[in-house]
Every structure is written in C-alpha cells, then in structure tokens.
Design a protein around this motif. Structure first.
Motif, PDB file in Angstrom:
ATOM      1  N   ARG A  60      38.121  45.288  49.557  1.00  0.00           N
ATOM      2  CA  ARG A  60      38.520  43.577  49.536  1.00  0.00           C
ATOM      3  C   ARG A  60      38.216  42.803  48.291  1.00  0.00           C
ATOM      4  O   ARG A  60      38.930  41.895  47.870  1.00  0.00           O
ATOM      5  CB  ARG A  60      38.172  43.157  51.070  1.00  0.00           C
ATOM      6  CG  ARG A  60      38.805  43.800  52.194  1.00  0.00           C
ATOM      7  CD  ARG A  60      38.208  42.973  53.329  1.00  0.00           C
ATOM      8  NE  ARG A  60      38.925  43.775  54.352  1.00  0.00           N
ATOM      9  CZ  ARG A  60      38.735  43.281  55.749  1.00  0.00           C
ATOM     10  NH1 ARG A  60      37.513  42.470  55.881  1.00  0.00           N
ATOM     11  NH2 ARG A  60      39.300  44.065  56.691  1.00  0.00           N
ATOM     12  N   GLU A  61      36.884  42.961  47.924  1.00  0.00           N
ATOM     13  CA  GLU A  61      36.364  42.462  46.635  1.00  0.00           C
ATOM     14  C   GLU A  61      37.299  42.552  45.244  1.00  0.00           C
ATOM     15  O   GLU A  61      37.541  41.813  44.676  1.00  0.00           O
ATOM     16  CB  GLU A  61      34.879  42.607  46.395  1.00  0.00           C
ATOM     17  CG  GLU A  61      33.985  42.174  47.649  1.00  0.00           C
ATOM     18  CD  GLU A  61      32.562  42.657  47.325  1.00  0.00           C
ATOM     19  OE1 GLU A  61      32.397  43.430  46.435  1.00  0.00           O
ATOM     20  OE2 GLU A  61      31.730  42.292  48.191  1.00  0.00           O
ATOM     21  N   GLN A  63      40.253  43.586  45.358  1.00  0.00           N
ATOM     22  CA  GLN A  63      41.773  42.980  45.490  1.00  0.00           C
ATOM     23  C   GLN A  63      41.437  41.471  45.037  1.00  0.00           C
ATOM     24  O   GLN A  63      42.478  40.820  44.560  1.00  0.00           O
ATOM     25  CB  GLN A  63      42.086  43.035  46.946  1.00  0.00           C
ATOM     26  CG  GLN A  63      42.608  44.407  47.385  1.00  0.00           C
ATOM     27  CD  GLN A  63      43.027  44.604  48.679  1.00  0.00           C
ATOM     28  OE1 GLN A  63      42.791  43.760  49.313  1.00  0.00           O
ATOM     29  NE2 GLN A  63      43.473  45.865  49.284  1.00  0.00           N
ATOM     30  N   GLU A  64      40.605  40.699  45.577  1.00  0.00           N
ATOM     31  CA  GLU A  64      40.415  39.377  45.076  1.00  0.00           C
ATOM     32  C   GLU A  64      40.164  39.060  43.860  1.00  0.00           C
ATOM     33  O   GLU A  64      40.813  38.191  43.115  1.00  0.00           O
ATOM     34  CB  GLU A  64      39.089  38.711  46.028  1.00  0.00           C
ATOM     35  CG  GLU A  64      38.736  37.140  45.974  1.00  0.00           C
ATOM     36  CD  GLU A  64      37.658  36.986  46.626  1.00  0.00           C
ATOM     37  OE1 GLU A  64      37.231  35.789  46.511  1.00  0.00           O
ATOM     38  OE2 GLU A  64      36.955  37.628  47.259  1.00  0.00           O
ATOM     39  N   ARG A  65      39.299  39.978  43.091  1.00  0.00           N
ATOM     40  CA  ARG A  65      39.146  40.038  41.793  1.00  0.00           C
ATOM     41  C   ARG A  65      40.471  40.273  40.880  1.00  0.00           C
ATOM     42  O   ARG A  65      40.789  39.545  39.979  1.00  0.00           O
ATOM     43  CB  ARG A  65      38.106  41.210  41.433  1.00  0.00           C
ATOM     44  CG  ARG A  65      36.656  40.872  41.529  1.00  0.00           C
ATOM     45  CD  ARG A  65      35.896  41.623  40.576  1.00  0.00           C
ATOM     46  NE  ARG A  65      35.887  43.026  41.272  1.00  0.00           N
ATOM     47  CZ  ARG A  65      35.101  43.391  42.213  1.00  0.00           C
ATOM     48  NH1 ARG A  65      34.160  42.769  42.671  1.00  0.00           N
ATOM     49  NH2 ARG A  65      35.098  44.778  42.604  1.00  0.00           N
ATOM     50  N   ARG A  67      43.323  39.275  42.044  1.00  0.00           N
ATOM     51  CA  ARG A  67      44.177  38.188  42.342  1.00  0.00           C
ATOM     52  C   ARG A  67      43.699  37.281  41.236  1.00  0.00           C
ATOM     53  O   ARG A  67      44.387  36.505  40.716  1.00  0.00           O
ATOM     54  CB  ARG A  67      44.116  37.823  43.828  1.00  0.00           C
ATOM     55  CG  ARG A  67      45.104  38.595  44.537  1.00  0.00           C
ATOM     56  CD  ARG A  67      45.028  37.833  45.847  1.00  0.00           C
ATOM     57  NE  ARG A  67      43.718  37.747  46.504  1.00  0.00           N
ATOM     58  CZ  ARG A  67      43.313  38.636  47.509  1.00  0.00           C
ATOM     59  NH1 ARG A  67      44.046  39.705  47.787  1.00  0.00           N
ATOM     60  NH2 ARG A  67      41.933  38.314  47.975  1.00  0.00           N
ATOM     61  N   GLU A  68      42.385  37.203  41.164  1.00  0.00           N
ATOM     62  CA  GLU A  68      42.075  35.941  40.309  1.00  0.00           C
ATOM     63  C   GLU A  68      42.210  36.075  38.759  1.00  0.00           C
ATOM     64  O   GLU A  68      42.733  35.372  38.099  1.00  0.00           O
ATOM     65  CB  GLU A  68      40.394  35.799  40.276  1.00  0.00           C
ATOM     66  CG  GLU A  68      39.889  35.070  41.708  1.00  0.00           C
ATOM     67  CD  GLU A  68      40.236  33.550  41.353  1.00  0.00           C
ATOM     68  OE1 GLU A  68      39.810  32.979  40.395  1.00  0.00           O
ATOM     69  OE2 GLU A  68      41.081  33.072  42.097  1.00  0.00           O
ATOM     70  N   LEU A 135      32.686  36.266  39.916  1.00  0.00           N
ATOM     71  CA  LEU A 135      33.570  36.884  40.533  1.00  0.00           C
ATOM     72  C   LEU A 135      33.918  38.094  39.506  1.00  0.00           C
ATOM     73  O   LEU A 135      34.381  39.177  39.742  1.00  0.00           O
ATOM     74  CB  LEU A 135      34.566  36.150  41.325  1.00  0.00           C
ATOM     75  CG  LEU A 135      35.583  37.096  41.871  1.00  0.00           C
ATOM     76  CD1 LEU A 135      35.100  37.767  43.127  1.00  0.00           C
ATOM     77  CD2 LEU A 135      36.585  36.116  42.593  1.00  0.00           C
TER      78      LEU A 135
END
Length: 243
Positions: A60-61, A63-65, A67-68, A135
């Motif tokens: 999940r982390e 995936q967030e990275r 997206r950012e 992040l």
C-alpha cells in the motif's frame, strides 16, 4: 456427552437443539479469535477482520508513493508546456510592431509571475517529499531542474524587456517635447516642407555652379560680387608739332 459438558460449563445450552448448539459454539469461537487478535468489539479496528500484514502495508505504501510520483511528473509536464507558451508571448513583446500578434505587456508579466510562483511551490513540495523522512525519499523528478531554470530565464527576460521599454518610453517623451518646442518656434517642418526646401537648395546649388547666381559664402549667405573700380582714363598726349 460433549453437548452435556458444554451445557454444564456455559449454563446457556439447556433446551437448545443440536443445530443451535453448533451455531452458538461457532459464535463463541469467533469471539475468542477476535479477542486474541486485538480486533474485538471494543478494539479500534472493529469489524476489519484480520490485521494488515507487513507485506500488505508495504504494498500500500508503494502504491501511494507511485501515485505521488505520477502526480509530480504530471505537474512538471504542465509547467513545461506553460513555460513554452510564456516564452512565445515574451518573444512577441521583443519583436514589437514586427510581431504577428501584439501582446499585452501587463498580461505577459502577470503570466510569467504566476508561472514563477507555481514553479517555486512545486520545487519546495518536491524537496519536502524527497527528504530522507519524506514519502518519496531520494526522489528526483526528471526535467524539474530544467523547467525551473527555464522559468528563471523567463523572469529575467521579462525584467530586461521592462527596462528596455522604460528607456524607449523616455526617448519618446523627449522626442515629443522637442517636436512641441520646434512647433512653438515655427521650425517644425512637415515632410512636404522638407522636400520643397531640399529641391530649392539643389536648384540654388545648380545655379551657383553655372554662375547664374553667386555661390554661397561661408556663412550660407550669397557671396557679394566684388565692386568693379574703374580708373580715370589716361589722357592722350597731343601729337608733337614739327619744328
């Protein structure tokens, strides 16, 4: 025998059918499992089932990275396109009257100023995200430095145009004042007046060259012809008489 032991221990299984006893046993087993995992009815993660594993958390982390990073790359691309458009506007300003489309200097100045603010905000955000504790630790978006340098050149070019435009404006004001002064003195000649004057001067020079009129002197005035001084005529001597 199992059913009787269960009824004696719980005190709740009396009078229940075999199916109801089975359902009650499953419910008790589920409640015990939730209490063991820390996800019981009173726990913060109530109703979420099993706890998130380390692998799922890392996924999940990541995936967030991702997206950012995609959001930052898109912002850099948009900034680059806007910088190209601002460069065309600045080039049109530098061309002046030769440009195909005249630009409003105030609008171009405002566009470049807004572009600089957006670029500075994006650079600051990337610095925060790419910090060791951020992040996107160690992240460096491609083309951001080049775009930021291009925006700085646009700002410098706008300042240079403003300086030159101010100098042009002052020259025009001085020229306007000079023309008004000459007009007040009656010395301001129109294009037709200048052409007539040039023709008259050329004709005068032609006459002076042919000797029809005296040539102009050092002060521009026609040279006065020298006065002819006539001497007294010599008296004729009378002829000698023969002796």
């Amino acid at each position: 025998a199992d059913g009787e032991g269960e009824e004696g221990a719980d005190g709740e299984g009396k009078g229940l059918t075999k199916a109801q006893k089975k359902k009650l046993k499953a419910k008790q087993k589920k409640a015990a499992a939730q209490e063991g995992d820390g996800d019981g009815p009173d726990s913060p993660a109530k109703g979420k089932g099993k706890p998130v594993s380390a692998a799922v958390r890392r996924m999940r982390e990541e995936q967030e990275r991702r997206r950012e990073a995609e959001r930052i790359e898109e912002a850099v691309a948009i900034l680059a396109e806007d910088a190209k458009a601002a460069l065309k506007e600045l080039d049109a300003l530098n061309l002046g009257d030769k440009a195909l489309h005249r630009m409003d200097p105030d609008q171009v100045r405002a566009d470049i100023a807004a572009l600089g603010e957006r670029c500075a905000a994006l650079v600051a955000e990337v610095e925060t995200l790419s910090a060791p504790e951020g992040l996107l630790a160690g992240y460096a978006p491609k083309n951001l430095q080049a775009v930021a340098k291009g925006v700085e050149q646009l700002q410098a070019g706008m300042e240079d145009w403003t300086t030159k435009d101010e100098a042009r404006r002052k020259r025009k004001e001085k020229e306007k004042e000079r023309r008004e002064r000459l007009r007040a003195e009656g010395k301001l000649l129109s294009k037709a007046d200048r052409e007539r004057k040039a023709k008259a001067e050329a004709y005068r020079e032609h006459l002076a060259a042919t000797g029809a009129v005296p040539a102009a002197g050092a002060d521009g005035e026609p040279a006065r012809p020298k006065k002819v001084v006539y001497g007294k005529p010599a008296k004729k001597k009378p002829p000698k008489k023969d002796e």
